[in-house]
Structures are given as structure tokens and as C-alpha cells.
Scaffold this active site. Structure first.
Site, PDB file in Angstrom:
ATOM      1  N   HIS A 235     -43.163-101.531 -53.554  1.00  0.00           N
ATOM      2  CA  HIS A 235     -42.890-103.041 -53.035  1.00  0.00           C
ATOM      3  C   HIS A 235     -42.342-103.229 -51.635  1.00  0.00           C
ATOM      4  CE1 HIS A 235     -42.184-103.322 -57.649  1.00  0.00           C
ATOM      5  NE2 HIS A 235     -43.440-103.443 -57.451  1.00  0.00           N
ATOM      6  N   GLU A 265     -54.535-102.553 -56.152  1.00  0.00           N
ATOM      7  CA  GLU A 265     -53.766-101.439 -55.360  1.00  0.00           C
ATOM      8  C   GLU A 265     -54.728-100.296 -55.301  1.00  0.00           C
ATOM      9  OE1 GLU A 265     -49.969-100.850 -57.103  1.00  0.00           O
ATOM     10  OE2 GLU A 265     -49.771-102.850 -57.678  1.00  0.00           O
ATOM     11  N   GLU A 361     -51.516 -97.219 -62.939  1.00  0.00           N
ATOM     12  CA  GLU A 361     -51.252 -97.147 -61.512  1.00  0.00           C
ATOM     13  C   GLU A 361     -50.118 -95.811 -61.133  1.00  0.00           C
ATOM     14  OE1 GLU A 361     -48.655-100.457 -60.502  1.00  0.00           O
ATOM     15  OE2 GLU A 361     -48.750-101.234 -62.461  1.00  0.00           O
TER      16      GLU A 361
END
Length: 405
Positions: A235, A265, A361
């Protein structure tokens, strides 16, 4: 003469016409029916929702707080949002039910408005994970100290199973995330700044949201495009760092359609990575593919996590694992939401079932000074349909596709 002493504490204003909401009236009615079933089971007279995600989920209205309290009071026969006068008629236009506006001529008019809606209710449901201690004290003061039950977990569990309409919107988000990724991929070049590339992806997504969802409120879509050492955190914000030959890159696109978050992503490199970086990247891709193969009804979040952990341990890189391996999708963003009961982590025992939507992820973070330094992350979205799991992310991953130049 209109003086401060006779100005209203609250009022209603049906200004204009009701706006199209992201879902059908039947969808909101079904959500409220499930909430009322939770209320009936707990003998709860009224629920006060205060979080952005739950108010949006049950009413369609996504508020902008700016330090002001907002709410949605659900009784067994009504659903009413409570909003600040600064927003005028927009909350009513964007609410499935009715709306009450509180004024700021007198302190705590918000709670007076809430009290007008809960009436003589003696058992109130609240979101314990959202209400502050200060607001909890005001609840007791203005609602005459009712019995209070925390319904945050129950509402979270209800949100974890997506309807057909929700899944259709999430599919759209995944498609638009891919479009943003394609625009970013085309903009990558040595010397370009992270911020310049991020703006290209964000603009591409917002243009497509405006085209394909013209009745939605255009807000909150964003991109995190990170390079070099900035890839170490999932982040990390965008900077003005200029791309250099050999950089590891992290592409992250997040289109927001009516409060519904989706994501893409990907790891990329500017030019061919060195041997250590390539090995780390390939290892993370293999973990990603293993994780995708595990996502299916009947397996628990913890069991998926254990299998991917075992793979990383066998490869000798478990110490570089950064966070859990995925999470639920729906009403959430980087500043509200999160269905914590559906995250792929060691401490989550939730069993996957049809109607859930989760990501895979995996991320490896290799510190500076170590061979293969950088953050490696791939992210796909999987819909668990009755017919089985479906990966709705189409943007390619891995060294065969994402070495630029």
C-alpha cells in the site's frame, strides 16, 4: 423572523427525483430482509448503522463524513439514512428508503434525529467495530440507555455472500481494472515518473466507468504504481520517482464503481531482471498458481494459507512472505469496508462457499541488500459460482508477459 432559536433540529427534503442506484429495488429489499431476520433472531427493535460500507450496502448511499456523523436507522418497517445539512438533497436521492437531515445550529442534532427514528426502541443494534467511545456515550444519553447488541459480525457475514447483481458489478470492475493495467503497461518507460504512469491508468479507468456506468457516482478510483524500493509495501503511495533500467515495478489498479472495489496487481520489470530477481518472481508466480488451484467451495481460508505457506517454506522463502494470501470483495476501499472473516490467513477458519468472491495475491518482500530485493505480487479475483470457481482477472502475469523493453 427566522432566528437561531426557531431553526429546526432536523428536517426532510425530497429535493429532485430519486437517482438510479447501483442495484435494483428488489436487491435492497432482499438485503434488508436478511438484516431484519438478524434483528428478529436477536429481538432487536432497531439497528443504527454508522459505517460507510454498511450504510451503502443497505441503502445505496455512500457518505462523505468530513468529521460529521452519519447513520442509517433500520426498523422492522423502515430504512432511513441520517445525513448532515451540508449534503442537502443528495443523500435522499441516493437512498433506497427515506432520509432525515440534521442541522448544525445545535450540538448533537444528529443524535436527536436518530432518536426520532428509533422512537421507544429498548434494544438497539450497533456496529461495535465502528462506533467510537464518545458516540457510544451519546447513544446512551439520547436514546435513554437502551440494551445494545453488536451486529457488526452478523452484517459482515451477510455481506460475504454476494448476489447475482453484486457479482455482475464485480465482474465489470475486474474488466475495468484490466483496462487500467493495459494503459499503464503502455506508459512504462525509463525516465517516466510513478505519478505520471499512475495518472494514465486512473484516467483510463474513470473514462470507462463514465462510459459503461453513466448513472454511478464517479469517485475514489485510484492507482498505486510503485518502482524500485517503493515496491516493498503493498500500500505504498505513489511518488515522483523516475523509472530506471532494471527496476522492479508493481502495477496496482483499483476502479471503484458505486463503492464496489476491484483490483489488478502485477509485478513487472524494466528490462530483463537479474537471475536472483527472476527466480524470486517465478517462485511467487508458482505460489500464485498454487493458490488459485486451491480456491474452491469446501476449503477453509486457513487451509489455503497452510498450503501456500508449505510451498514457500519448501522453496526457502517463507521468511519473505508479506501478508495473507487474499481477501473478500464487495463494498470496500482503502478507507472503508473489509470483510475480515473472509481473508486467506492462518487465523481465519471460514469455509469457502458459492456466492463468495476472493482474491489470490501472494507477496514476497525481499529487503534491500539481499539478492532479488523488491516486492513481488500478483493478484487475481475468483468468483465462486455454483458451477465452480472462475478467475475473472484476464491481465497476464509473469516474466513471459511483463518484462518491458
Amino acid at each position: 423572523m427566522n432566528t437561531l432559536s426557531n431553526r429546526p433540529q432536523m428536517f426532510t427534503s425530497h429535493n429532485g427525483e430519486k437517482a438510479p442506484l447501483p442495484f435494483s429495488q428488489g436487491e435492497y429489499d432482499a438485503r434488508l430482509s436478511k438484516l431484519r431476520a438478524i434483528m428478529a433472531a436477536g429481538e432487536i427493535d432497531a439497528v443504527l448503522l454508522t459505517s460507510m460500507h454498511n450504510i451503502a450496502y443497505y441503502s445505496g448511499f455512500l457518505y462523505c463524513s468530513f468529521g460529521r456523523p452519519y447513520g442509517c436507522v433500520v426498523t422492522h418497517d423502515a430504512c432511513t439514512t441520517v445525513s448532515a445539512n451540508i449534503d442537502a438533497g443528495q443523500p435522499w436521492r441516493r437512498s433506497h428508503g427515506d432520509n432525515v437531515i440534521y442541522t448544525d445550529w445545535e450540538r448533537n442534532n444528529y443524535w436527536r434525529a436518530v432518536a426520532s427514528l428509533t422512537g421507544k426502541a429498548r434494544h438497539i443494534g450497533i456496529e461495535g467495530d465502528h462506533m467510537t467511545l464518545a458516540q457510544r456515550a451519546l447513544l446512551d444519553q439520547f436514546l435513554n440507555t437502551p440494551h445494545v447488541t453488536d451486529i457488526a459480525a452478523a452484517t459482515m457475514n451477510a455481506r460475504m455472500i454476494k448476489s447475482a447483481e453484486e457479482i455482475a458489478l464485480i465482474r465489470e470492475g475486474a474488466r475495468i481494472a484490466d483496462l487500467g493495467g493495459e494503459a499503464i503497461r503502455e506508459a512504462i518507460k525509463v525516465g517516466a515518473r510513478e505519478i505520471d504512469i499512475a495518472m494514465v491508468g486512473r484516467d483510463a479507468m474513470e473514462v470507462e466507468i463514465a462510459r459503461s456506468h453513466p448513472n454511478s457516482e464517479l469517485r475514489d478510483s485510484w492507482v498505486w504504481f510503485q518502482s524500485g524500493i517503493n515496491t516493498d509495501g503493498a500500500h505504498n503511495p505513489v511518488t515522483t520517482r523516475a523509472l530506471q533500467a532494471g527496476d522492479i515495478l508493481s502495477l496496482n489498479t483499483f476502479p471503484m464503481i458505486s463503492a464496489y472495489y476491484t483490483a489488478l496487481e502485477r509485478t513487472l520489470f524494466v528490462g530483463a531482471p537479474d537471475a536472483a530477481s527472476l527466480k524470486m518472481w517465478e517462485t511467487n508466480v508458482a505460489a500464485h498458481e498454487l493458490g488459485l488451484s486451491l480456491i474452491k467451495p469446501g476449503i477453509s481460508c486457513a487451509d489455503i494459507c497452510s498450503e501456500v505457506n508449505r510451498f514457500f517454506a519448501d522453496e526457502g522463502v517463507l521468511q519473505y512472505r508479506s501478508f495473507g494470501y487474499g481477501h473478500s470483495f464487495g463494498i470496500l476501499s482503502h478507507y472503508y469496508g473489509r470483510e475480515a472473516g473472509l481473508e486467506l490467513r492462518e487465523d481465519i477458519d471460514t469455509v469457502l462457499e458459492a456466492g463468495m468472491v476472493v482474491s489470490m495475491e501472494p507477496m514476497l518482500w525481499v529487503p534491500e541488500g539481499t539478492a532479488g530485493a523488491g516486492g513481488y505480487r500478483e493478484h487475481d479475483i475468483v468468483v465462486l459460482e455454483e458451477s465452480g470457481p472462475e478467475n475473472i482477472t484476464k491481465f497476464p502475469y509473469g516474466p513471459a508477459h511483463n518484462i518491458i523493453g
